[in-house]
Design a protein around this motif. Structure first.
Motif, PDB file in Angstrom:
ATOM      1  N   UNK A  54      55.344 -46.175  -0.807  1.00 34.65           N
ATOM      2  CA  UNK A  54      56.630 -45.536  -1.084  1.00 34.65           C
ATOM      3  C   UNK A  54      56.588 -44.755  -2.391  1.00 34.65           C
ATOM      4  N   UNK A  55      57.519 -43.824  -2.489  1.00 40.20           N
ATOM      5  CA  UNK A  55      57.686 -42.967  -3.655  1.00 40.20           C
ATOM      6  C   UNK A  55      59.099 -43.164  -4.195  1.00 40.20           C
ATOM      7  N   UNK A  56      59.242 -43.154  -5.507  1.00 36.72           N
ATOM      8  CA  UNK A  56      60.560 -43.205  -6.119  1.00 36.72           C
ATOM      9  C   UNK A  56      60.899 -44.573  -6.655  1.00 36.72           C
ATOM     10  N   UNK A  57      62.148 -44.705  -7.087  1.00 34.94           N
ATOM     11  CA  UNK A  57      62.623 -45.946  -7.679  1.00 34.94           C
ATOM     12  C   UNK A  57      64.093 -46.150  -7.382  1.00 34.94           C
ATOM     13  N   UNK A  58      64.963 -45.472  -8.145  1.00 35.01           N
ATOM     14  CA  UNK A  58      66.398 -45.600  -7.899  1.00 35.01           C
ATOM     15  C   UNK A  58      66.724 -45.077  -6.499  1.00 35.01           C
ATOM     16  N   UNK A  85      77.784 -45.346  -9.307  1.00 31.50           N
ATOM     17  CA  UNK A  85      77.477 -45.041 -10.688  1.00 31.50           C
ATOM     18  C   UNK A  85      76.519 -46.020 -11.366  1.00 31.50           C
ATOM     19  N   UNK A  86      75.607 -46.643 -10.625  1.00 31.32           N
ATOM     20  CA  UNK A  86      74.634 -47.512 -11.291  1.00 31.32           C
ATOM     21  C   UNK A  86      73.679 -46.633 -12.080  1.00 31.32           C
ATOM     22  N   UNK A  91      71.293 -52.956 -14.538  1.00 32.58           N
ATOM     23  CA  UNK A  91      71.974 -53.003 -13.240  1.00 32.58           C
ATOM     24  C   UNK A  91      70.992 -52.747 -12.104  1.00 32.58           C
ATOM     25  N   UNK A  92      70.131 -51.763 -12.288  1.00 31.95           N
ATOM     26  CA  UNK A  92      69.129 -51.444 -11.281  1.00 31.95           C
ATOM     27  C   UNK A  92      68.245 -52.662 -11.020  1.00 31.95           C
ATOM     28  N   UNK A 149      76.670 -50.542  -3.663  1.00 37.41           N
ATOM     29  CA  UNK A 149      75.792 -50.133  -4.759  1.00 37.41           C
ATOM     30  C   UNK A 149      74.420 -49.686  -4.263  1.00 37.41           C
ATOM     31  N   UNK A 150      74.149 -49.890  -2.969  1.00 42.65           N
ATOM     32  CA  UNK A 150      72.815 -49.596  -2.424  1.00 42.65           C
ATOM     33  C   UNK A 150      72.940 -49.376  -0.923  1.00 42.65           C
TER      34      UNK A 150
END
Length: 160
Positions: A54-58, A85-86, A91-92, A149-150
């Motif tokens: 996978x690529x990315x994070x948030x 708005x995280x 929080x992440x 939130x996700x």
């Protein structure tokens, strides 16, 4: 293409692989990636190999593939991540720690992501999917105090 192993053996392997990689270790399970800029997790049991790239994070995009010897037999694509708005790393981290706990509950009846519902404190994980191991799709969400939130969307199945 028919599975080169029994359905039960395949599902047991997939559940174990998911529990032993991201759900157990997060990014710490990363091996040297095949693709520049990606993270790669792997789990092997004899002739079977599970690979999650996978690529990315948030926000992230990835693919899980199961191989029997060198033949790809199953795959799942996914994309999703945090919803504003995280913004804080704390929080992440909390959301992804909760996600790993939910994904650790993956079961053989639905071996794609986590359970239909999982709660811990203020967080609630839900997963709605259609289909079966041959062909499926779904959406998983996390809410905190009734605020989403996700979200992640996924689909996949046996390769033919």
């Amino acid at each position: 293409m028919a599975l080169p192993i029994s359905h039960d053996t395949f599902v047991t392997f997939l559940v174990n692989a998911k529990r032993q990689t991201y759900a157990a270790q997060g990014d710490e399970a990363t091996v040297a990636p095949l693709l520049l800029g990606s993270r790669q997790l792997e789990y092997r049991d004899r002739a079977l190999l599970y690979r999650d790239i996978y690529f990315g994070g948030a926000y992230f995009v990835g693919q899980e593939t199961v191989y029997h010897d060198s033949l790809a037999i199953w795959a799942m694509g996914y994309a999703g991540g945090l919803i504003a708005p995280i913004i804080s790393p704390l929080e992440m981290g909390q959301v992804y720690e909760f996600l790993r706990a939910a994904l650790g509950q993956v079961a053989s009846e639905r071996p794609y992501r986590g359970p239909r519902i999982f709660r811990d404190g203020a967080y609630v994980y839900t997963d709605e999917s259609q289909g079966d191991i041959d062909r499926f799709s779904g959406v998983e969400t996390i809410t905190r105090e009734d605020n989403q939130v996700y979200q992640l969307r996924y689909s996949g199945g046996l390769l033919r």
